[in-house]
Design an enzyme around this catalytic site. Structure first.
Site, mmCIF file in Angstrom:
data_model
loop_
_atom_site.group_PDB
_atom_site.id
_atom_site.type_symbol
_atom_site.label_atom_id
_atom_site.label_comp_id
_atom_site.label_asym_id
_atom_site.label_seq_id
_atom_site.Cartn_x
_atom_site.Cartn_y
_atom_site.Cartn_z
ATOM 1 N N CYS A 193 -3.132 -3.021 8.473
ATOM 2 C CA CYS A 193 -1.869 -2.446 7.963
ATOM 3 C C CYS A 193 -2.136 -1.362 6.923
ATOM 4 O O CYS A 193 -2.603 -1.654 5.820
ATOM 5 C CB CYS A 193 -1.015 -3.576 7.381
ATOM 6 N N CYS B 196 -0.224 -1.700 3.642
ATOM 7 C CA CYS B 196 -0.794 -2.797 2.862
ATOM 8 C C CYS B 196 -1.948 -2.297 1.992
ATOM 9 O O CYS B 196 -2.095 -2.692 0.831
ATOM 10 C CB CYS B 196 -1.302 -3.912 3.777
#
Length: 289
Positions: free
Chosen positions: A39, A42
């Site tokens: 991600c 993230c």
């Protein structure tokens, strides 16, 4: 994503969740970061969260959950997109946000749950002000400003206190330091107007002289405005508001609504939600409409 060496950041799995998140949140807030190695957002968010965990130094614990490795846990909390950050307090999830939001927004998110030392000092100062302990409040507010010069609420509160102590120039320096876009800017401008009342009073000859003028010419609105200014400077706020309201009653738009604007400035000085401000806000509305 590498594990953090910080004591304020922990990597957890499903087996540890009950003890390290739910149970621990009865002691301090626990911020759970649901993330995954693939991600991109993230990877942007994680360093910001870790930085804040260090800065807050134990005001909250940051717990990181890899959703790829803990899918049942992600399912239990209905994590449909990542990053998703959930705050636990007293054993329950009480708030959350999704996505890599800016640091300033994260700070605002944390503020109700994790007050910083500056927040605590400012709260103490406000309590002292409410108790009428102005010297103690002044000292605490100055400590806040010394540590965080951009703390606009503290500067506004200290300016209000200094005006009450008839120290207008000191107050002005704090008002001028409040940024144009700050939430406190409008109140700061009104307090700046209050500082101008002292000059208005002096230029008009002072309270005693103005009262004599009004004895013979009660319709003199300029004198009544100046007298109200003198009363504000003297701390006679109810009497000042009565005089400003009398001007509004005689001429609603006198000098481009100067009496109404002056009343709003006094409300900022005495507290927007004080009993006196609420009383005269209602009376002003009835006079105007």
């Amino acid at each position: 994503m590498a594990s953090s060496a910080s004591k304020f950041v922990v990597d957890l799995n499903q087996d540890q969740f009950e003890s390290e998140v739910v149970e621990r949140s009865h002691t301090i807030p626990v911020l759970v970061d649901f993330w995954a190695p693939w991600c991109g957002p993230c990877r942007s968010l994680s360093p910001v969260l870790e930085k804040l965990a260090e800065e807050y130094a134990g005001a909250f614990l940051l717990a990181k959950i890899n959703t790829d490795e803990n899918q049942d846990l992600a399912l239990a909390f209905q994590i449909r997109s990542i990053p998703q950050v959930v705050l636990f307090q007293e054993g329950k999830a009480v708030d959350q946000f999704a996505g890599a939001i800016p640091e300033a927004e994260i700070r605002q998110f944390l503020k109700p749950y994790c007050p910083t030392e500056i927040d605590k000092l400012f709260s103490q100062a406000r309590a002292k002000l409410e108790a009428g302990q102005t010297e103690e409040a002044k000292e605490l507010l100055q400590r806040v400003i010394d540590r965080e010069p951009q703390h606009s609420p503290a500067r506004l509160a200290l300016a209000r206190l200094l005006i009450g102590k008839q120290l207008p120039e000191q107050a002005r320096s704090h008002l001028q330091a409040i940024p144009f876009l700050a939430d406190e800017r409008e109140a700061a401008d009104r307090l700046g107007q209050v500082i101008g009342f002292q000059a208005d009073c002096q230029e008009a000859g002072g309270q005693a002289s103005l009262r004599k003028i009004l004895e013979s010419t009660p319709q003199d609105l300029a004198a009544r405005m100046a007298l109200a200014s003198c009363l504000v400077v003297a701390g006679q706020y109810r009497e000042a508001l009565e005089e400003f309201l009398a001007v509004v009653a005689r001429d609603k738009h006198y000098r481009e609504d100067s009496a109404r604007k002056a009343m709003l400035a006094v409300f900022s000085l005495i507290g927007e939600r004080s009993d006196l401000a609420e009383e005269f806000r209602g009376r002003l509305a009835r006079t105007l409409y």
